[in-house]
Structures are given as C-alpha cells and as structure tokens.
Design a protein around this motif. Structure first.
Motif, PDB file in Angstrom:
ATOM      1  N   SER A  62     -11.885 -14.171 -51.025  1.00  0.00           N
ATOM      2  CA  SER A  62     -11.373 -15.540 -51.037  1.00  0.00           C
ATOM      3  C   SER A  62     -12.544 -16.516 -50.938  1.00  0.00           C
ATOM      4  O   SER A  62     -13.633 -16.160 -50.481  1.00  0.00           O
ATOM      5  N   GLU A  63     -12.274 -17.739 -51.360  1.00  0.00           N
ATOM      6  CA  GLU A  63     -13.311 -18.765 -51.252  1.00  0.00           C
ATOM      7  C   GLU A  63     -13.692 -18.990 -49.789  1.00  0.00           C
ATOM      8  O   GLU A  63     -14.868 -19.163 -49.469  1.00  0.00           O
ATOM      9  N   ALA A  64     -12.720 -18.956 -48.898  1.00  0.00           N
ATOM     10  CA  ALA A  64     -12.985 -19.134 -47.463  1.00  0.00           C
ATOM     11  C   ALA A  64     -13.887 -18.025 -46.931  1.00  0.00           C
ATOM     12  O   ALA A  64     -14.813 -18.281 -46.152  1.00  0.00           O
ATOM     13  N   GLN A  65     -13.616 -16.792 -47.364  1.00  0.00           N
ATOM     14  CA  GLN A  65     -14.456 -15.663 -46.942  1.00  0.00           C
ATOM     15  C   GLN A  65     -15.876 -15.832 -47.459  1.00  0.00           C
ATOM     16  O   GLN A  65     -16.850 -15.635 -46.732  1.00  0.00           O
ATOM     17  N   TYR A  66     -16.013 -16.200 -48.721  1.00  0.00           N
ATOM     18  CA  TYR A  66     -17.348 -16.398 -49.289  1.00  0.00           C
ATOM     19  C   TYR A  66     -18.085 -17.519 -48.547  1.00  0.00           C
ATOM     20  O   TYR A  66     -19.271 -17.399 -48.258  1.00  0.00           O
ATOM     21  N   ARG A  67     -17.386 -18.588 -48.227  1.00  0.00           N
ATOM     22  CA  ARG A  67     -17.993 -19.700 -47.487  1.00  0.00           C
ATOM     23  C   ARG A  67     -18.555 -19.193 -46.151  1.00  0.00           C
ATOM     24  O   ARG A  67     -19.651 -19.580 -45.756  1.00  0.00           O
ATOM     25  N   ARG A  68     -17.831 -18.291 -45.485  1.00  0.00           N
ATOM     26  CA  ARG A  68     -18.312 -17.735 -44.217  1.00  0.00           C
ATOM     27  C   ARG A  68     -19.576 -16.898 -44.427  1.00  0.00           C
ATOM     28  O   ARG A  68     -20.453 -16.888 -43.580  1.00  0.00           O
ATOM     29  N   TYR A  69     -19.683 -16.221 -45.572  1.00  0.00           N
ATOM     30  CA  TYR A  69     -20.919 -15.491 -45.880  1.00  0.00           C
ATOM     31  C   TYR A  69     -22.091 -16.466 -45.991  1.00  0.00           C
ATOM     32  O   TYR A  69     -23.160 -16.238 -45.435  1.00  0.00           O
ATOM     33  N   GLU A  70     -21.882 -17.563 -46.715  1.00  0.00           N
ATOM     34  CA  GLU A  70     -22.944 -18.556 -46.899  1.00  0.00           C
ATOM     35  C   GLU A  70     -23.308 -19.262 -45.596  1.00  0.00           C
ATOM     36  O   GLU A  70     -24.424 -19.734 -45.440  1.00  0.00           O
ATOM     37  N   GLN A  71     -22.376 -19.359 -44.690  1.00  0.00           N
ATOM     38  CA  GLN A  71     -22.645 -20.013 -43.398  1.00  0.00           C
ATOM     39  C   GLN A  71     -23.224 -19.049 -42.373  1.00  0.00           C
ATOM     40  O   GLN A  71     -23.612 -19.466 -41.279  1.00  0.00           O
ATOM     41  N   GLY A  72     -23.256 -17.767 -42.708  1.00  0.00           N
ATOM     42  CA  GLY A  72     -23.767 -16.766 -41.783  1.00  0.00           C
ATOM     43  C   GLY A  72     -22.784 -16.382 -40.697  1.00  0.00           C
ATOM     44  O   GLY A  72     -23.143 -15.720 -39.726  1.00  0.00           O
ATOM     45  N   LYS A  73     -21.532 -16.773 -40.861  1.00  0.00           N
ATOM     46  CA  LYS A  73     -20.502 -16.450 -39.865  1.00  0.00           C
ATOM     47  C   LYS A  73     -20.007 -15.017 -40.023  1.00  0.00           C
ATOM     48  O   LYS A  73     -19.575 -14.410 -39.052  1.00  0.00           O
ATOM     49  N   ASN A  74     -20.015 -14.507 -41.246  1.00  0.00           N
ATOM     50  CA  ASN A  74     -19.617 -13.131 -41.527  1.00  0.00           C
ATOM     51  C   ASN A  74     -20.750 -12.444 -42.275  1.00  0.00           C
ATOM     52  O   ASN A  74     -21.404 -13.071 -43.121  1.00  0.00           O
ATOM     53  N   VAL A  75     -20.949 -11.179 -42.011  1.00  0.00           N
ATOM     54  CA  VAL A  75     -21.961 -10.402 -42.723  1.00  0.00           C
ATOM     55  C   VAL A  75     -21.364  -9.926 -44.046  1.00  0.00           C
ATOM     56  O   VAL A  75     -20.243  -9.400 -44.068  1.00  0.00           O
ATOM     57  N   ILE A  76     -22.109 -10.109 -45.084  1.00  0.00           N
ATOM     58  CA  ILE A  76     -21.615  -9.706 -46.403  1.00  0.00           C
ATOM     59  C   ILE A  76     -21.706  -8.181 -46.535  1.00  0.00           C
ATOM     60  O   ILE A  76     -22.735  -7.597 -46.222  1.00  0.00           O
ATOM     61  N   PRO A  77     -20.641  -7.531 -46.971  1.00  0.00           N
ATOM     62  CA  PRO A  77     -20.677  -6.075 -47.156  1.00  0.00           C
ATOM     63  C   PRO A  77     -21.666  -5.684 -48.260  1.00  0.00           C
ATOM     64  O   PRO A  77     -21.902  -6.449 -49.203  1.00  0.00           O
ATOM     65  N   ILE A  78     -22.205  -4.482 -48.147  1.00  0.00           N
ATOM     66  CA  ILE A  78     -23.233  -4.037 -49.088  1.00  0.00           C
ATOM     67  C   ILE A  78     -22.749  -4.030 -50.531  1.00  0.00           C
ATOM     68  O   ILE A  78     -23.501  -4.412 -51.436  1.00  0.00           O
ATOM     69  N   ASP A  79     -21.510  -3.646 -50.778  1.00  0.00           N
ATOM     70  CA  ASP A  79     -21.025  -3.622 -52.163  1.00  0.00           C
ATOM     71  C   ASP A  79     -20.975  -5.031 -52.755  1.00  0.00           C
ATOM     72  O   ASP A  79     -21.266  -5.224 -53.939  1.00  0.00           O
ATOM     73  N   LYS A  80     -20.662  -6.019 -51.928  1.00  0.00           N
ATOM     74  CA  LYS A  80     -20.645  -7.412 -52.404  1.00  0.00           C
ATOM     75  C   LYS A  80     -22.079  -7.906 -52.633  1.00  0.00           C
ATOM     76  O   LYS A  80     -22.361  -8.622 -53.593  1.00  0.00           O
ATOM     77  N   ALA A  81     -22.991  -7.494 -51.748  1.00  0.00           N
ATOM     78  CA  ALA A  81     -24.403  -7.876 -51.890  1.00  0.00           C
ATOM     79  C   ALA A  81     -24.988  -7.279 -53.171  1.00  0.00           C
ATOM     80  O   ALA A  81     -25.741  -7.947 -53.886  1.00  0.00           O
ATOM     81  N   ILE A  82     -24.635  -6.036 -53.471  1.00  0.00           N
ATOM     82  CA  ILE A  82     -25.120  -5.401 -54.703  1.00  0.00           C
ATOM     83  C   ILE A  82     -24.610  -6.157 -55.919  1.00  0.00           C
ATOM     84  O   ILE A  82     -25.366  -6.419 -56.867  1.00  0.00           O
ATOM     85  N   THR A  83     -23.351  -6.544 -55.898  1.00  0.00           N
ATOM     86  CA  THR A  83     -22.786  -7.315 -57.015  1.00  0.00           C
ATOM     87  C   THR A  83     -23.538  -8.625 -57.197  1.00  0.00           C
ATOM     88  O   THR A  83     -23.880  -9.008 -58.321  1.00  0.00           O
ATOM     89  N   LEU A  84     -23.830  -9.314 -56.084  1.00  0.00           N
ATOM     90  CA  LEU A  84     -24.576 -10.579 -56.172  1.00  0.00           C
ATOM     91  C   LEU A  84     -25.995 -10.352 -56.676  1.00  0.00           C
ATOM     92  O   LEU A  84     -26.491 -11.117 -57.508  1.00  0.00           O
ATOM     93  N   ALA A  85     -26.666  -9.323 -56.177  1.00  0.00           N
ATOM     94  CA  ALA A  85     -28.039  -9.036 -56.614  1.00  0.00           C
ATOM     95  C   ALA A  85     -28.069  -8.766 -58.114  1.00  0.00           C
ATOM     96  O   ALA A  85     -28.954  -9.264 -58.822  1.00  0.00           O
ATOM     97  N   ASN A  86     -27.108  -8.006 -58.595  1.00  0.00           N
ATOM     98  CA  ASN A  86     -27.033  -7.738 -60.037  1.00  0.00           C
ATOM     99  C   ASN A  86     -26.728  -9.007 -60.819  1.00  0.00           C
ATOM    100  O   ASN A  86     -27.320  -9.248 -61.869  1.00  0.00           O
TER     101      ASN A  86
END
Length: 119
Positions: free
Chosen positions: A28-52
């Motif tokens: 969700s957009e809210a979940q992604y916003r929390r990743y950008e704010q450092g409130k939630n740690v981004i899971p590795i599979d999501k980080a791999i998708t972003l890196a790619n």
C-alpha cells in the motif's frame, strides 16, 4: 545515508510518485511511506525489486556504498573496468560507431589457420 533516505532520493530523482513505487513492490502507499520514513524496515524481496528497478546494487540501496554499482562488478578484470570507464567518457555517437564495428566484427566468419600436413 540511511536506506530509507536512499529509497526516497532514488524515487524523487526518477520523478516517481509514492503510489507508483508502492504498486511496483506490491504494498500500500501508506506502507511504502513508512519505508521512506524509516518507520518500517523494508523486506529483502521488496528491496531487491527496488534495486533492480533503479539499476543499483543492494549495498547502494541500503546506504552501505555510494557506488551505485556496488560490489556486483567485482567479477570484471582490470582491462574490462578500464574499458567501461573509457566508454563512459565518449559521446553516444562514438559509442554507436564502436557498437557498429563490434557487430561487423562478430559477423565475420571465424578465421582458421591452414595446417600443413607433415609427410
């Protein structure tokens, strides 16, 4: 730099909205916003998708390196690294000329050396 600052900077530099990136990594957009704010740690599979998606290494994404290519280029020998560095210094027109030359070279039939028979 913290990973959440890095993912925000990459998103902003690519002129994407949070909604677009959230959809890309299937959150969700809210979940992604929390990743950008450092409130939630981004899971590795999501980080791999972003890196790619951003064409950067996970080290760069995690803020462990300032080299966007990170350590994934360690398999290149010194001549290959030199070639890449020089490639980046020349114009697109020059790059295209070189690529055309390489294509011509690859289309040539392989050369064989004639062996003399020993009698």
């Amino acid at each position: 730099m913290k990973y959440y600052e890095r993912i925000r900077d990459l998103r902003e530099d690519s002129d994407n909205k949070q909604t677009y990136i959230a959809n890309l990594i299937d959150v969700s957009e809210a979940q992604y916003r929390r990743y950008e704010q450092g409130k939630n740690v981004i899971p590795i599979d999501k980080a791999i998708t972003l890196a790619n998606f951003y064409d950067v290494s996970l080290d760069y994404l995690a803020g462990q390196s300032n080299d966007k290519g990170g350590n994934h280029c360690n398999f290149l020998d010194s001549r290959e690294k030199e070639l890449i560095q020089n490639w980046r210094k020349i114009s697109v027109k020059q790059q295209n000329r070189i690529l055309d030359e390489i294509e011509d070279y690859l289309e040539e039939p392989p050369r064989t050396t004639a062996r003399k028979s020993v009698i």
